[in-house]
Design a protein around this motif. Structure first.
Motif, short mmCIF file in Angstrom:
data_model
loop_
_atom_site.label_atom_id
_atom_site.label_comp_id
_atom_site.label_asym_id
_atom_site.label_seq_id
_atom_site.Cartn_x
_atom_site.Cartn_y
_atom_site.Cartn_z
N ASN A 26 -43.91 -57.68 0.65
CA ASN A 26 -43.63 -56.38 0.04
C ASN A 26 -44.03 -56.46 -1.43
O ASN A 26 -43.21 -56.35 -2.35
N GLY A 27 -45.31 -56.65 -1.61
CA GLY A 27 -45.88 -56.87 -2.92
C GLY A 27 -47.06 -57.81 -2.78
O GLY A 27 -47.60 -58.00 -1.68
N ILE A 28 -47.47 -58.43 -3.88
CA ILE A 28 -48.61 -59.35 -3.85
C ILE A 28 -48.16 -60.69 -4.42
O ILE A 28 -47.45 -60.75 -5.43
N LEU A 29 -48.53 -61.77 -3.75
CA LEU A 29 -48.16 -63.12 -4.18
C LEU A 29 -49.05 -63.55 -5.34
O LEU A 29 -50.29 -63.48 -5.24
N LYS A 30 -48.43 -63.99 -6.40
CA LYS A 30 -49.19 -64.43 -7.58
C LYS A 30 -48.89 -65.89 -7.86
O LYS A 30 -47.74 -66.30 -7.96
N ARG A 31 -49.95 -66.68 -7.94
CA ARG A 31 -49.85 -68.10 -8.26
C ARG A 31 -50.01 -68.28 -9.77
O ARG A 31 -50.78 -67.57 -10.42
N GLY A 32 -49.29 -69.27 -10.32
CA GLY A 32 -49.42 -69.59 -11.73
C GLY A 32 -50.27 -70.82 -11.93
O GLY A 32 -51.12 -71.17 -11.10
N LEU A 33 -50.03 -71.50 -13.03
CA LEU A 33 -50.71 -72.75 -13.33
C LEU A 33 -50.15 -73.85 -12.42
O LEU A 33 -49.10 -73.69 -11.80
N PRO A 34 -50.83 -75.00 -12.33
CA PRO A 34 -50.32 -76.10 -11.50
C PRO A 34 -48.89 -76.46 -11.86
O PRO A 34 -48.55 -76.63 -13.04
N GLY A 35 -48.05 -76.53 -10.83
CA GLY A 35 -46.65 -76.89 -11.04
C GLY A 35 -45.74 -75.73 -11.38
O GLY A 35 -44.52 -75.89 -11.46
N GLU A 36 -46.32 -74.55 -11.58
CA GLU A 36 -45.50 -73.38 -11.86
C GLU A 36 -45.07 -72.69 -10.56
O GLU A 36 -45.82 -72.70 -9.58
N PRO A 37 -43.87 -72.09 -10.55
CA PRO A 37 -43.45 -71.38 -9.34
C PRO A 37 -44.31 -70.15 -9.07
O PRO A 37 -44.87 -69.55 -9.99
N VAL A 38 -44.43 -69.81 -7.80
CA VAL A 38 -45.13 -68.59 -7.41
C VAL A 38 -44.11 -67.46 -7.32
O VAL A 38 -42.90 -67.69 -7.26
N LYS A 39 -44.61 -66.22 -7.30
CA LYS A 39 -43.70 -65.08 -7.21
C LYS A 39 -44.39 -63.91 -6.53
O LYS A 39 -45.63 -63.83 -6.51
N VAL A 40 -43.58 -63.01 -5.97
CA VAL A 40 -44.09 -61.79 -5.35
C VAL A 40 -43.89 -60.64 -6.32
O VAL A 40 -42.79 -60.39 -6.80
N ASP A 41 -44.98 -59.95 -6.62
CA ASP A 41 -44.98 -58.83 -7.56
C ASP A 41 -45.12 -57.53 -6.79
O ASP A 41 -46.16 -57.28 -6.18
N PRO A 42 -44.07 -56.66 -6.79
CA PRO A 42 -44.17 -55.39 -6.07
C PRO A 42 -44.81 -54.26 -6.89
O PRO A 42 -45.03 -53.17 -6.36
N TYR A 43 -45.09 -54.50 -8.15
CA TYR A 43 -45.61 -53.46 -9.04
C TYR A 43 -47.14 -53.44 -8.95
O TYR A 43 -47.86 -53.81 -9.90
N VAL A 44 -47.64 -52.99 -7.82
CA VAL A 44 -49.07 -53.12 -7.54
C VAL A 44 -49.62 -51.82 -6.95
O VAL A 44 -48.97 -51.17 -6.13
N ASP A 45 -50.83 -51.44 -7.37
CA ASP A 45 -51.49 -50.25 -6.84
C ASP A 45 -52.08 -50.54 -5.46
O ASP A 45 -52.37 -51.68 -5.10
N LYS A 46 -52.30 -49.47 -4.72
CA LYS A 46 -52.89 -49.57 -3.38
C LYS A 46 -54.21 -50.32 -3.42
O LYS A 46 -54.50 -51.14 -2.55
N VAL A 47 -55.04 -50.03 -4.40
CA VAL A 47 -56.38 -50.62 -4.43
C VAL A 47 -56.32 -52.14 -4.57
O VAL A 47 -57.22 -52.86 -4.13
N GLU A 48 -55.25 -52.67 -5.17
CA GLU A 48 -55.10 -54.12 -5.32
C GLU A 48 -54.53 -54.76 -4.06
O GLU A 48 -54.73 -55.95 -3.82
N LEU A 49 -53.82 -53.97 -3.26
CA LEU A 49 -53.12 -54.51 -2.10
C LEU A 49 -53.95 -54.48 -0.83
O LEU A 49 -54.01 -55.47 -0.09
N VAL A 50 -54.56 -53.35 -0.54
CA VAL A 50 -55.14 -53.10 0.78
C VAL A 50 -56.65 -53.31 0.71
O VAL A 50 -57.36 -52.62 -0.03
#
Length: 466
Positions: free
Chosen positions: A102-126
């Motif tokens: 329910n959003g887009i998964l964003k990876r950080g730098l090595p060793g950083e936690p990942v997170k799901v960002d729901p603040y995303v436009d349709k064009v970035e998701l689909v």
């Protein structure tokens, strides 16, 4: 006969042929313009509860009696709201449409936690064209109410999206009209967010009914959400569950009544489906606690993840496993497999080599994909918490009872399927369908092709007018 005469005859023939083609195309477009489709999703409505005679849903039962009811509908993996709404809208699985959370998964730098960002436009998701993209290109009027992955979608005329700050991202003129008619208190998300779950469903339903009466869109999609939150908190089939389903039934009835008052009900096909089923759990599995205890992630005293070589993002009945440090990835992967293979509550580990058979993308084609997927055993839900020392805890107190997100092979994930109205057979019961069949079937009802889908047209639900 001279060549000039032959050329004149050929010219007349091709003009006549062209006129016939244009006439046929015009007739088809006119027929399509006089057709309407309303697609309603009732979030988290298990197929089993439709077939349970104790579920108080008279309008849905009447709709099914006048049309077609399926034994159930198979969701895609992961069995989560945004990925499955996107499958319904595109006719393809997550390996192609790209939506995994329910959003887009964003990876950080090595060793950083990942997170799901729901603040995303349709064009970035689909990643692929949607049904409403196709219809808008052909000149159809489109409306979308509380539908996921539609934020700032250019091909929706009236959009009230399922997104954080959804009032803010509602089509401006439509938003002002909803305020003027008292459907929204004002143009702020603060007032809308203050509503209860049933209150928001009522506002979305009223918005859909207003769109139907005022604009008569050829395609309208509406997502009702209160059932999902109720099933999460109390579990499916409980008194609270049946009450929420009864309320959703009245919302469907309001839409059907709006179609009649707009004078288009006889020209409208209505499909009522759900995105996934639901299961009750008695235990909660905390894989990030296991990873923390193994030294693969760090968290503060409240359980907030600060660093992570390995992290699990929960999907309810499954978890996506992320290896964040390329320098130690092989070693970390070996350790994770050893930990999870003997862990209570884990039914299976899905390896990347198996992703295609589950409809998952590869990490190479979609960086939001996990490096492994774990599926929970029946009776277990998966949490993202890293707090405490217990990897498995009994569900009690304020912890949610209901979960979805299990692998789609779990029969409890079967979703609702009802179709009725224009072009649909009457009084039929059929077996299982797939949610990837919805988009090509709706396109066909509106006399439009929808090529390159994973699904198929459900000719078995259509009357003789094919």
């Amino acid at each position: 006969m001279s060549n000039a005469s032959l050329n004149r005859i050929k010219g007349c023939f091709f003009v006549l042929l062209g006129s016939l083609v244009l006439w046929n195309a015009g007739t088809a477009n006119l027929q399509a313009a006089n057709r309407h489709v309303v697609l309603i999703t009732i979030d988290g409505f298990p197929a089993s509860l439709f077939w349970n005679t104790n579920t108080p849903i008279p309008r849905l039962r009447q709709l099914a009696a006048e049309g077609v009811a399926g034994e159930g509908m198979l969701p895609i993996n992961p069995t989560v709201t945004w990925p499955n709404h996107t499958a319904i809208d595109t006719g393809v699985r997550a390996d192609r449409h790209g939506v995994l959370f329910n959003g887009i998964l964003k990876r950080g730098l090595p060793g950083e936690p990942v997170k799901v960002d729901p603040y995303v436009d349709k064009v970035e998701l689909v990643a692929v064209p949607t049904l409403y993209d196709l219809l808008k290109e052909k000149g159809f009027r489109t409306a979308s109410i509380d539908w996921p992955c539609t934020r700032n979608a250019a091909t929706i005329d009236l959009d009230f999206p399922d997104t954080p700050d959804n009032v803010k991202y509602t089509s401006p003129a439509f938003r002002r009209e909803l305020v003027a008619r008292g459907i929204l208190a004002d143009e702020t998300d603060a007032s809308f967010d203050a509503l209860s779950g049933p209150g928001r469903d009522e506002a979305w339903t009223q918005a859909a009914c207003y769109a139907i009466r005022q604009y008569k869109p050829q395609f309208l999609q509406l997502h009702l959400l209160n059932t999902d939150s109720t099933h999460h908190r109390y579990g499916p089939g409980t008194p609270a569950s049946l009450t929420a389903l009864a309320l959703a039934d009245t919302k469907v009835g309001q839409v059907l009544d709006a179609l009649k008052s707009a004078g288009i009900h006889r020209r409208t096909s209505v499909l009522v489906v759900s995105d996934h089923g639901f299961a009750a759990a008695t235990n909660l599995l905390n894989p990030n606690v296991l990873l923390r205890r193994a030294g693969l992630l760090e968290a503060d005293a409240k359980g907030k993840i600060l660093k992570a070589k390995v992290q699990v993002i929960p999907e309810g009945g499954s978890g996506f496993v992320y290896l964040t440090d390329p320098a130690t990835q092989a070693e970390d992967l070996k350790k994770v497999r050893e930990l999870f293979q003997k862990q209570e509550g884990i039914a299976e580990i899905v390896e990347p080599s198996q992703y295609a058979q589950y409809g998952f993308p590869s990490v190479q084609t979609n960086p939001g994909m996990g490096d492994l997927v774990v599926g929970a055993q029946d009776g277990y839900g998966i949490s993202g918490s890293a707090a405490g020392d217990e990897v498995v805890v009994p569900i009690k107190g304020n912890v949610s009872i209901g979960y979805h997100g299990y692998l789609a092979t779990n029969p409890k994930m079967k979703a609702l399927f009802i179709a009725s109205g224009q072009g649909i057979k009457r009084g039929e019961k059929i077996g299982m369908v797939k949610n990837i069949d919805i988009a090509p079937t709706i396109a066909h009802l509106l006399k439009q092709p929808m090529p390159d889908t994973d699904g198929k047209i459900l000719f078995e639900i259509l009357n003789s007018e094919k």
